[in-house]
Write a protein that holds these residues in place. Structure first.
Motif, PDB file in Angstrom:
ATOM      1  N   ARG A 280       0.867  -1.175   0.277  1.00  0.00           N
ATOM      2  CA  ARG A 280      -0.451  -0.723   0.144  1.00  0.00           C
ATOM      3  C   ARG A 280       0.839   1.288  -0.375  1.00  0.00           C
ATOM      4  O   ARG A 280       1.910   1.316   0.450  1.00  0.00           O
ATOM      5  N   TYR A 281       0.827   2.135  -0.343  1.00  0.00           N
ATOM      6  CA  TYR A 281       1.275   3.564  -0.914  1.00  0.00           C
ATOM      7  C   TYR A 281       0.762   4.343   0.215  1.00  0.00           C
ATOM      8  O   TYR A 281      -0.535   4.173  -0.376  1.00  0.00           O
ATOM      9  N   ASP A 282       1.532   5.724  -0.089  1.00  0.00           N
ATOM     10  CA  ASP A 282       0.493   6.907   0.370  1.00  0.00           C
ATOM     11  C   ASP A 282       0.619   7.774  -0.701  1.00  0.00           C
ATOM     12  O   ASP A 282      -0.991   8.130  -1.158  1.00  0.00           O
ATOM     13  N   SER A 283       1.195   7.755  -1.660  1.00  0.00           N
ATOM     14  CA  SER A 283       0.397   8.440  -3.240  1.00  0.00           C
ATOM     15  C   SER A 283       0.698   7.053  -4.152  1.00  0.00           C
ATOM     16  O   SER A 283       1.896   7.014  -3.976  1.00  0.00           O
ATOM     17  N   ILE A 284      -0.018   7.130  -5.707  1.00  0.00           N
ATOM     18  CA  ILE A 284       0.793   6.226  -6.503  1.00  0.00           C
ATOM     19  C   ILE A 284       1.084   8.130  -8.167  1.00  0.00           C
ATOM     20  O   ILE A 284      -0.296   8.830  -8.009  1.00  0.00           O
TER      21      ILE A 284
ATOM     22  N   LYS B 242      -9.062  10.801   2.268  1.00  0.00           N
ATOM     23  CA  LYS B 242      -7.590  10.618   2.080  1.00  0.00           C
ATOM     24  C   LYS B 242      -6.710  12.340   2.091  1.00  0.00           C
ATOM     25  O   LYS B 242      -7.634  13.144   0.557  1.00  0.00           O
ATOM     26  N   ARG B 243      -5.782  12.051   1.969  1.00  0.00           N
ATOM     27  CA  ARG B 243      -5.120  13.682   1.853  1.00  0.00           C
ATOM     28  C   ARG B 243      -3.692  13.654   1.992  1.00  0.00           C
ATOM     29  O   ARG B 243      -3.720  12.349   2.028  1.00  0.00           O
ATOM     30  N   TYR B 244      -3.588  14.197   0.801  1.00  0.00           N
ATOM     31  CA  TYR B 244      -2.120  14.757   0.139  1.00  0.00           C
ATOM     32  C   TYR B 244      -1.628  15.733   0.991  1.00  0.00           C
ATOM     33  O   TYR B 244      -2.365  16.279   0.512  1.00  0.00           O
TER      34      TYR B 244
ATOM     35  N   SER C 189      -8.491   4.104  -6.311  1.00  0.00           N
ATOM     36  CA  SER C 189      -6.847   3.284  -6.161  1.00  0.00           C
ATOM     37  C   SER C 189      -7.054   3.137  -4.308  1.00  0.00           C
ATOM     38  O   SER C 189      -6.622   1.992  -4.107  1.00  0.00           O
TER      39      SER C 189
ATOM     40  N   ALA D 271      -7.566  -1.167  -2.906  1.00  0.00           N
ATOM     41  CA  ALA D 271      -6.175  -1.139  -1.784  1.00  0.00           C
ATOM     42  C   ALA D 271      -5.252  -0.850  -1.905  1.00  0.00           C
ATOM     43  O   ALA D 271      -4.073  -1.471  -1.656  1.00  0.00           O
ATOM     44  N   LEU D 272      -4.638  -0.164  -2.956  1.00  0.00           N
ATOM     45  CA  LEU D 272      -3.542   0.598  -3.602  1.00  0.00           C
ATOM     46  C   LEU D 272      -2.953   1.845  -2.754  1.00  0.00           C
ATOM     47  O   LEU D 272      -1.918   1.662  -2.340  1.00  0.00           O
ATOM     48  N   LEU D 273      -4.073   2.417  -2.271  1.00  0.00           N
ATOM     49  CA  LEU D 273      -3.943   3.621  -0.837  1.00  0.00           C
ATOM     50  C   LEU D 273      -3.723   3.087  -0.298  1.00  0.00           C
ATOM     51  O   LEU D 273      -5.087   3.324   0.103  1.00  0.00           O
ATOM     52  N   LYS D 274      -3.488   3.993   1.032  1.00  0.00           N
ATOM     53  CA  LYS D 274      -3.451   4.098   2.162  1.00  0.00           C
ATOM     54  C   LYS D 274      -4.900   5.336   2.145  1.00  0.00           C
ATOM     55  O   LYS D 274      -3.977   6.634   1.979  1.00  0.00           O
TER      56      LYS D 274
ATOM     57  N   PRO E  61      -4.984  -4.969   1.303  1.00  0.00           N
ATOM     58  CA  PRO E  61      -4.085  -5.843  -0.039  1.00  0.00           C
ATOM     59  C   PRO E  61      -3.665  -7.384  -0.203  1.00  0.00           C
ATOM     60  O   PRO E  61      -3.336  -7.981  -1.098  1.00  0.00           O
TER      61      PRO E  61
END
Lengths: 376, 309
Positions: free
Chosen positions: A372-376, B9-11, B45, B49-52, B67
Motif C-alpha cells: 500500500r502506498y501513500d500516493s501513486i 484521503k489527504r495528500y 485506488s 487497496a493500493l492507497l492508504k 491488500p
C-alpha cells in the motif's frame, strides 16, 4: 510459479536497452580491450641500430666500448653497434639509418636526432653505465676490498630485477583490465534490476499498479522477479567469461570455480543495486538511471577499468575505498583466483561482497514488498 | 456489493477524498463522473487497496478490502487509465500473462485468453507487440488484459481517453456486453456523454466529495433547468436581455459573442416564446437549438462551473 518465471524471463530477455548494458556492452568492450592490448603485447622491441664513435687511447672509453659490446652480444639483442667516424655517424643519423651515436670518451655521451622509445632506451643504457661506473669508482677508492663483491653484484643485476611468476602462472599486465571489465559487467546487472523495480513498485509505473492489484501473492511476485533477473544476468556474465576465456584466450588460472562464485555474488550485488536504486523514492526515472550509471561507473573507474594503476594508488592512499568498492572487491577476488594464491585475501573479499549483496538484496526486497502506498 | 463509507484521503494539506460515501449494487454500470482532479482515480485506488487512506471503510463483496484479500481481488478486473502492458510481450502473451495472475490451469487460461482476444477484436494482431498497435488497438489490448479472467466486478478508469470515435464506440459497446453477461462495472470518466450513454447510476464527484448520486433522470430532476435554448449569430442590444429574462419560465439569460443562451424551467412552449420575442423586436439570428438538460448542466448548477473546466 512457472507462468511467472516464463514471462519474467521473456520480458528480461527482450528488454533490449537493459540487455545491451548487461551483456552487449561488456562484450564489445572486451573485444576492444583485446585488440588494444594484444597489439601492445605483441609489439616486440626491434634491435636498435647505433653508431659508436671512439676516442682512442682513453681507458674509460675502452670500458664503455666493452660495455656496448656486451650489450650487443646479449640475448635480448637490444642494440646493434657499428663503429663509424663521427662524420659518417652524423650523416647516417640524419638519414635515420641509425637511432643514436654513442661517443666513447672520458665521459661517454649520446647524440640522438629525435625523441622516442628507442632513444629513451639508449639514454637508459648510458645512464645505467654511468651509474655503475660511478659506483665502482666509489667502491674502488673508498672500500677497495669490496670491489669483487660489487662487480659480482653489478653482473647479477639483471637476475635480481627479472620478473618472477607465482605458482608458475604467467603474469599478464593487461589481465587486470579484463578483471575490472568482469566486475563492471556484474555491476551492470543494475540495469536489469532497475527495470524489474519499475515493474514491481505501484508508485513508479502503471504496469506495476496492474500487477499489484492481482491476486498473485506479493512476495511470490517479488521473489520470482528477483530470481529470474539474477539468473539471466548470471548467464550474461558467464557468456562474457566464456568469451574472454575461449575466444580471446584470457588466462583466468586454474580455479574457475572460485571465479564463477565471485561472478555470482557480483551479479547479485548488481541486480540488487538496480532494484534498490529503482525503488528508492518516486523520483524521475532518468534521474535514477543517471544515479545508477554514475555509481557503477565511479566504482569501475576506481577499480582500474580505465587506468590500471588506479586501484594500487587507492590502496596506497585510501585503502578503505578498495575495501568498500564492490567493483574493486570483485576484480581483487578474481585476481586472487587468477594470479595470487591467497585464500585469505579471497575470503576477505568474498565475505565483504556477500555482506554487501545481503544488505542490498534485503534493502531492495524491503522496498519492493510494499503493498500500500501513500500516493501513486 | 461495494460500500464506501466516510472515506477520507489527504495528500498533505490537500483533501483528495472528503468523506466520500458510495454504494454500488450488483449488476449495474455505475458511473463516477467528475472533472480532472475530482478524486475519481484516488477513490478507485483506495477501493483496490493500493492507497492508504486516512479514514473510512471500504467493503467489497461484503468483506473489508485489504491488500492481502486475494479471494476478493480474484473477482475484480481493472482497466487502468494509462495503458499498462509489457512492451516486450506480444498481444497474446500480454493477455495470457495477466490472465494467468488470476487463473490457474493452462487450458482454462488459454481458453479465456482466446475469448478475450475475440471479445476486443484483436484476432489479427495477436503476434504484434504493443508498440506496433495504433492508439485504439492499444486501448483494446489494455481492456483485454483487465477482463480476460472474466471478473465479477470490472473497474474501468477512463478507458476511452485519447481514443478515436470508432474505437470509443466499440469500447462502449463492449462494456455494455460485459454488463449483459453479468459483470458489475464501475466506470469513471469526465466525458458526460459516455456516462449518460452507458451508466445506469451515476455519482458526480467534485473536490473529493460526492455532490449528487442517482440515475441520470434523477440527477436531471434535481436541477432547475428543464430546457436550454441557444441562439447563434444573433445581433441584439443589452437592453433586450431583461425583456427575455421576464418571459415566463425563464430564469437565466446570457449573451456573449453573438450567442444567446436562455435557460428555462421544465415547461412547454419556451422556444416559441423566445422566437416570438425576437421576431417582434426584428432581431436577426442564425441557428437555434433547444436541448434538454445534460449532466454538464447538473454539474454547472450544483457547482457553478462547467464539468470540463
Amino acid at each position: 510459479m512457472l507462468h511467472l518465471i516464463k514471462y519474467r524471463f521473456i520480458c528480461t530477455m527482450r528488454d533490449r536497452s537493459s540487455m545491451f548494458w548487461a551483456i552487449a556492452f561488456p562484450l564489445m568492450l572486451a573485444t576492444l580491450f583485446f585488440f588494444a592490448f594484444s597489439n601492445l603485447g605483441n609489439n616486440n622491441l626491434k634491435t636498435i641500430p647505433v653508431a659508436l664513435v671512439k676516442d682512442s687511447g682513453n681507458l674509460t672509453a675502452s670500458t664503455f666500448v666493452s660495455f656496448l659490446d656486451e650489450m650487443e652480444k646479449d640475448d635480448s639483442h637490444i642494440i646493434q653497434v657499428e663503429r663509424l667516424s663521427e662524420e659518417d655517424a652524423v650523416t647516417q643519423l640524419k638519414e635515420n639509418k641509425i637511432t643514436g651515436i654513442f661517443y666513447a670518451q672520458e665521459t661517454p655521451s649520446l647524440m640522438v636526432a629525435s625523441e622516442g622509445m628507442e632513444e629513451s632506451i639508449l639514454q637508459s643504457l648510458l645512464d645505467s653505465y654511468n651509474r655503475n661506473a660511478d659506483m665502482m669508482y666509489t667502491v674502488a677508492t673508498e672500500k677497495p676490498f669490496g670491489l669483487v663483491a660489487a662487480a659480482a653484484a653489478v653482473s647479477d643485476y639483471r637476475e635480481l630485477v627479472q620478473e618472477t611468476t607465482i605458482d608458475g602462472k604467467e603474469v599478464n599486465g593487461f589481465l587486470q583490465y579484463f578483471l575490472a571489465l568482469i566486475a563492471m559487467a556484474c555491476l551492470y546487472g543494475c540495469f536489469l534490476g532497475f527495470s524489474t523495480a519499475l515493474e514491481l513498485q505501484a508508485n513508479l509505473s502503471t504496469l506495476a499498479i496492474r500487477r499489484s492489484i492481482t491476486p498473485t501473492h506479493r512476495l511470490k511476485m517479488v521473489f520470482v522477479d528477483m530470481l529470474v533477473t539474477f539468473a539471466v544476468h548470471f548467464v550474461n556474465v558467464m557468456i562474457l567469461l566464456a568469451y574472454l576465456k575461449y575466444i580471446l584466450k584470457v588466462d583466468f588460472g586454474r580455479n574457475m570455480g572460485g571465479t564463477v562464485l565471485v561472478c555470482a555474488v557480483g551479479c547479485l550485488i548488481g541486480v540488487a543495486l538496480g532494484i534498490f536504486v529503482g525503488s528508492c523514492g518516486s523520483g524521475r526515472e532518468m534521474v535514477k538511471v543517471g544515479i545508477m550509471l554514475a555509481v557503477s561507473m565511479v566504482c569501475c573507474f576506481l577499480s582500474g577499468l580505465m587506468i590500471a594503476q588506479m586501484k594500487n594508488m587507492i590502496e596506497q592512499y585510501c585503502p578503505i575505498v578498495n575495501r568498500l568498492n564492490p567493483a574493486a572487491l570483485i576484480s581483487d577476488a578474481l585476481y586472487c583466483m587468477s594470479i595470487y594464491n591467497n585464500p585469505a585475501r579471497y575470503g576477505r573479499d568474498m565475505v565483504t561482497l556477500l555482506i554487501m549483496a545481503g544488505v542490498l538484496g534485503l534493502g531492495a526486497f524491503l522496498m519492493v514488498r510494499r503493498e500500500r502506498y501513500d500516493s501513486i | 456489493m461495494i460500500k464506501i463509507e466516510n472515506l477520507v484521503k489527504r495528500y498533505g494539506p490537500l483533501v483528495a477524498l472528503d468523506h466520500l460515501n458510495l454504494e454500488i449494487e450488483e449488476g449495474e454500470i455505475f458511473g463516477l463522473l467528475g472533472p480532472n482532479g475530482s478524486g475519481k482515480t484516488t477513490a478507485i485506488s483506495c477501493l483496490l487497496a493500493l492507497l492508504k487512506y486516512d479514514k473510512g471503510n471500504i467493503e467489497v463483496f461484503g468483506k473489508t478490502m485489504t491488500p492481502d484479500n486475494y479471494e476478493v481481488k480474484k473477482q475484480i478486473g481493472v482497466v487502468l487509465q494509462n495503458v499498462a502492458v509489457f512492451d516486450e510481450m506480444s498481444v497474446r502473451e500480454n493477455i495470457d500473462y495477466f490472465c494467468g495472475l488470476y487463473v490457474s490451469g493452462k487450458e482454462k487460461r488459454k481458453a479465456l485468453t482466446e475469448e478475450a482476444i475475440r471479445f476486443v477484436g484483436l484476432e489479427d494482431y495477436t503476434k504484434m507487440r504493443p508498440r506496433q498497435l495504433s492508439g485504439g488497438l492499444l486501448r483494446r489490448l489494455n481492456i483485454a488484459c483487465g477482463i480476460a479472467h472474466q471478473p465479477r466486478l470490472i473497474i474501468m478508469d477512463e478507458p476511452t481517453v485519447a481514443v478515436d470515435p470508432q474505437s470509443r464506440n466499440k469500447i462502449l459497446e463492449g462494456i455494455k456486453e460485459l454488463n449483459r453477461k453479468g459483470a458489475t462495472i464501475i466506470y469513471t470518466s469526465h466525458y458526460m456523454e459516455e456516462v449518460e450513454q452507458i451508466c445506469s447510476r451515476i455519482a458526480i464527484l467534485d473536490h473529493g466529495r460526492c455532490i449528487a448520486q442517482g440515475t441520470k433522470e434523477e440527477l436531471k430532476s434535481m436541477i432547475k433547468t428543464g430546457e436550454k435554448i441557444t441562439v447563434e449569430g444573433i445581433l441584439m442590444e443589452e437592453e433586450n436581455l431583461p425583456d427575455i429574462r421576464n418571459l415566463p419560465h425563464v430564469f437565466d439569460v446570457t449573451y456573449e459573442n453573438q450567442e444567446l443562451t436562455v435557460r428555462c424551467s421544465g415547461a412547454k412552449h419556451n422556444l416559441v416564446r423566445v422566437l416570438n420575442y425576437l421576431q417582434e423586436k426584428d432581431i436577426a439570428f442564425g441557428r437555434v437549438f433547444s436541448e434538454l438538460p445534460t449532466l454538464n448542466d447538473v454539474f454547472l448548477e450544483i457547482t457553478g462551473k462547467e464539468l470540463r473546466d
